[in-house]
Design an enzyme around this catalytic site. Structure first.
Site, PDB file in Angstrom:
ATOM      1  N   VAL A 153       0.830  -1.198   0.000  1.00 49.90           N
ATOM      2  CA  VAL A 153       0.000   0.000   0.000  1.00 49.90           C
ATOM      3  C   VAL A 153       0.867   1.252   0.000  1.00 49.90           C
ATOM      4  O   VAL A 153       0.614   2.208  -0.742  1.00 49.90           O
ATOM      5  CB  VAL A 153      -0.960  -0.003   1.203  1.00 49.90           C
ATOM      6  CG1 VAL A 153      -1.756   1.300   1.271  1.00 49.90           C
ATOM      7  CG2 VAL A 153      -1.903  -1.193   1.120  1.00 49.90           C
ATOM      8  N   TYR A 154       1.908   1.254   0.812  1.00 48.74           N
ATOM      9  CA  TYR A 154       2.765   2.434   0.883  1.00 48.74           C
ATOM     10  C   TYR A 154       3.474   2.677  -0.449  1.00 48.74           C
ATOM     11  O   TYR A 154       3.459   3.795  -0.984  1.00 48.74           O
ATOM     12  CB  TYR A 154       3.792   2.269   2.010  1.00 48.74           C
ATOM     13  CG  TYR A 154       4.649   3.500   2.192  1.00 48.74           C
ATOM     14  CD1 TYR A 154       4.137   4.618   2.843  1.00 48.74           C
ATOM     15  CD2 TYR A 154       5.939   3.555   1.684  1.00 48.74           C
ATOM     16  CE1 TYR A 154       4.900   5.759   2.987  1.00 48.74           C
ATOM     17  CE2 TYR A 154       6.702   4.701   1.825  1.00 48.74           C
ATOM     18  CZ  TYR A 154       6.184   5.801   2.479  1.00 48.74           C
ATOM     19  OH  TYR A 154       6.937   6.940   2.609  1.00 48.74           O
ATOM     20  N   ALA A 155       4.077   1.631  -1.016  1.00 49.61           N
ATOM     21  CA  ALA A 155       4.764   1.792  -2.294  1.00 49.61           C
ATOM     22  C   ALA A 155       3.778   2.189  -3.390  1.00 49.61           C
ATOM     23  O   ALA A 155       4.081   3.031  -4.245  1.00 49.61           O
ATOM     24  CB  ALA A 155       5.488   0.498  -2.678  1.00 49.61           C
TER      25      ALA A 155
END
Length: 259
Positions: A153-155
């Site tokens: 999700v962060y990437a």
């Protein structure tokens, strides 16, 4: 750009604070945004030579995003720095829904809506700059399972910022308003420490150098600014390959998918 007005989100520490410090030193009036109002007040008190408006807001919430968007719409903003971040590094299956929502709100929804709020006034005035802080993890999607920690999700949120900014820069061509996305590697802030990650032994760029690189990249007219990548051709090759794949599509089913 002296005497112009800049807004910086996530201005209480790390990259955001370094941006605010540099912009104040260059003579910008500022709107500083963050969760910790006492830190924002301390910054304002330490910079009496410029006008500093403090705006305490939590960009992980719709109310916080709306409050900052309203402030932007009413301000003659010349520079918007979308910097606010949140560190939730974990595989998607292990990521609590509340934390997934927080990442998307802070790194996708907030930059999208704050940029939208800024553009109206910038376009009317025929000038302005939008800078969004992403990261080199935006290019890490093809990495195999040996690369840890996993953080889909962060990437993915950072990749969104890169593509959105590239498309936005094309939309703004010829208007006097520009859009830029900054992709740092590991920076010497407390960002990873809140995840319990000790990167003390890892070579890291200083937040001040990152800001220097970002401002230099804007002056060079770069849409995607990667302060730690020495060979610009590496980025250009990535973008050329993406456009080649985009142009290579056909209405017929590709041979490898035919039974």
């Amino acid at each position: 750009m002296s005497n112009s007005l800049a807004l910086v989100t996530g201005a209480t520490s790390g990259i955001g604070l370094a941006f605010a410090e540099r912009l104040a030193a260059d003579g910008h009036d500022l709107i500083v945004v963050g969760r910790a109002e006492e830190r924002l007040d301390a910054f304002a008190a330490a910079h009496p030579d410029v006008a500093v408006r403090v705006l305490a807001a939590d960009l992980s919430t719709p109310a916080g995003i709306d409050a900052v968007a309203d402030a932007i719409a009413d301000a003659p903003l010349d520079l918007l720095v979308n910097n606010a971040g949140v560190a939730h590094y974990m595989p998607l299956a292990e990521l609590p829904a509340a934390k997934a929502r927080e990442v998307v709100n802070v790194k996708v929804l907030a930059p999208t809506l704050l940029t939208r709020a800024a553009l109206g006034g910038m376009l009317r005035r025929g000038r302005g700059t939008v800078v969004t802080i992403a990261g080199m993890l935006a290019f890490s999607g093809p990495a195999g399972p040996e690369v840890m920690p996993r953080r889909a999700v962060y990437a993915g949120s950072l990749a969104h910022l890169v593509t959105m900014t590239q498309a936005l820069a094309a939309e703004l061509a010829g208007t006097g308003v520009t859009a830029h996305v900054v992709c740092p590697g590991v920076v010497a802030t407390n960002f990873h420490a809140v995840q319990g990650m000790d990167l003390g032994a890892v070579p890291r760029m200083s937040a001040e150098d990152l800001v220097t690189g970002a401002l230099a990249g804007i002056a060079l007219g770069e849409t995607v600014i990667a302060p730690g990548v020495e060979e610009r051709r590496l980025l250009d090759e990535v973008f050329a390959a993406e456009l080649a794949a985009f142009a290579g599509q056909r209405p017929a089913l590709a041979a490898r998918y035919r039974a």
